[in-house]
Design an enzyme around this catalytic site. Structure first.
Site, PDB file in Angstrom:
ATOM      1  N   ASP A  85       0.702  -1.147   0.061  1.00 21.09           N
ATOM      2  CA  ASP A  85      -0.057   0.127  -0.035  1.00 21.09           C
ATOM      3  C   ASP A  85       0.908   1.321   0.147  1.00 21.09           C
ATOM      4  OD1 ASP A  85      -2.919   0.977   1.907  1.00 21.09           O
ATOM      5  OD2 ASP A  85      -2.122   1.475   0.126  1.00 21.09           O
ATOM      6  N   GLU A 107      -7.475  -0.264   5.179  1.00 19.87           N
ATOM      7  CA  GLU A 107      -5.999  -0.585   5.246  1.00 19.87           C
ATOM      8  C   GLU A 107      -5.426  -1.082   6.439  1.00 19.87           C
ATOM      9  OE1 GLU A 107      -5.563   3.405   4.038  1.00 19.87           O
ATOM     10  OE2 GLU A 107      -5.628   2.787   1.598  1.00 19.87           O
ATOM     11  N   LYS A 125       6.733  11.702  -0.154  1.00 21.87           N
ATOM     12  CA  LYS A 125       6.092  11.454   0.972  1.00 21.87           C
ATOM     13  C   LYS A 125       7.045  11.122   2.118  1.00 21.87           C
ATOM     14  CE  LYS A 125       2.331  10.645  -1.750  1.00 21.87           C
ATOM     15  NZ  LYS A 125       1.673   9.526  -2.018  1.00 21.87           N
TER      16      LYS A 125
HETATM   17  O1  DER Z   1      -5.617   6.640   1.511  1.00 19.82           O
HETATM   18  C1  DER Z   1      -4.529   5.974   1.570  1.00 19.82           C
HETATM   19  O2  DER Z   1      -4.104   5.752   2.594  1.00 19.82           O
HETATM   20  C2  DER Z   1      -3.627   5.953   0.224  1.00 19.82           C
HETATM   21  O3  DER Z   1      -2.850   4.835   0.463  1.00 19.82           O
HETATM   22  C3  DER Z   1      -2.810   7.282   0.276  1.00 19.82           C
HETATM   23  O4  DER Z   1      -2.213   7.443   1.571  1.00 19.82           O
HETATM   24  C4  DER Z   1      -1.799   7.212  -1.009  1.00 19.82           C
HETATM   25  O5  DER Z   1      -2.394   7.635  -1.939  1.00 19.82           O
HETATM   26  P1  DER Z   1      -1.446   7.833  -3.363  1.00 19.82           P
HETATM   27  O6  DER Z   1      -0.687   6.655  -3.655  1.00 19.82           O
HETATM   28  O7  DER Z   1      -2.536   8.342  -4.134  1.00 19.82           O
HETATM   29  O8  DER Z   1      -0.644   9.391  -3.021  1.00 19.82           O
END
Ligand code: DER
Length: 223
Positions: A85, A107, A125
């Site tokens: 994720d 999640e 990030k």
């Molecule tokens: O909503 C979430 O937790 C998603 O994993 C987010 O944190 C990451 O989304 P992105 O890959 O579109 O930046």
């Protein structure tokens, strides 16, 4: 290299990371968001090398089904080797902020089951201190105002994410102005607010490995 190319690169790196461990009966935990979507699309190429997936949102389930990848109810699965994720932020201890896509509860549930949480993210990030990204908190609708008042006491500025209802029928408060210097402590405090279902700090159960897409290539970061 643009951000989408970085996301694609980490998605392919995650595929390379898990491929040697896959067996015909493997079930893979899958996250939600644009980076997870690149991973789902890449996964389709090897769908004959594993059984299926558990998804952390209806959106990801639909995307998996569009590739004819079987999607299983988590209750039919006794263990998961991997959860793949994205994240909205990660610090260097692989403690995360998640929930930008409003899928944080499922999640966190699938991540809790998985032996290894592989976080895939582009370099934007990675932060020193969590909290520049507003922290998503999922709350039971009737508790929204009470929970917001309790969050203010913790120093946050909660904003109601208008018009969004989660897969679980709840609502989201996005909490600004937190400088999360002790992620585990704040995660536990938020968990204790009556009416809070889930908060987007993933520190009590952080990622186990971060695959970070950078202009110099994909970096593998462990705590
Ligand atoms: O909503 C979430 O937790 C998603 O994993 C987010 O944190 C990451 O989304 P992105 O890959 O579109 O930046």
């Amino acid at each position: 290299v643009n951000q989408d190319q970085l996301k694609q690169a980490v998605a392919l790196a995650a595929l390379d990371h898990i491929k040697p461990h896959l067996e015909q009966d493997s079930i893979i935990g899958i996250g939600t968001g644009s980076t997870a979507n690149f991973f789902i699309d890449a996964l389709a190429a090897i769908k004959n090398q594993f059984d299926g997936a558990v998804a952390s949102s209806e959106a990801s389930a639909d995307r998996l089904k569009s590739h004819s990848i079987p999607v299983y109810d988590l209750n039919t699965v006794s263990s998961l080797e991997f959860y793949i994720d994205g994240a909205d932020e990660s610090n260097r201890q692989l403690q995360l902020i998640k929930g930008g896509g409003a899928a944080l509860t499922r999640e966190k549930i699938v991540a809790a089951v998985a032996k290894s949480f592989v976080c895939i993210a582009d370099e934007s990030k990675l932060v020193d201190v969590l909290g520049t990204f507003p922290l998503p908190v999922e709350v039971i609708p009737m508790a929204r105002s009470y929970a917001a008042r309790e969050i203010v006491k913790l120093g946050g500025d909660p904003q109601y994410r208008e018009g969004v209802v989660t897969d679980n029928g709840n609502v989201i408060l996005d909490v600004w102005n937190l400088s999360i210097t002790n992620p585990r402590e704040l995660e536990a405090k938020l968990n204790n607010i009556t009416g809070v279902v889930t908060n987007g700090i993933f520190a009590l159960r952080p990622a186990d490995i971060l695959l970070l897409g950078t202009q110099e290539g994909v970096k593998t970061i462990t705590a």
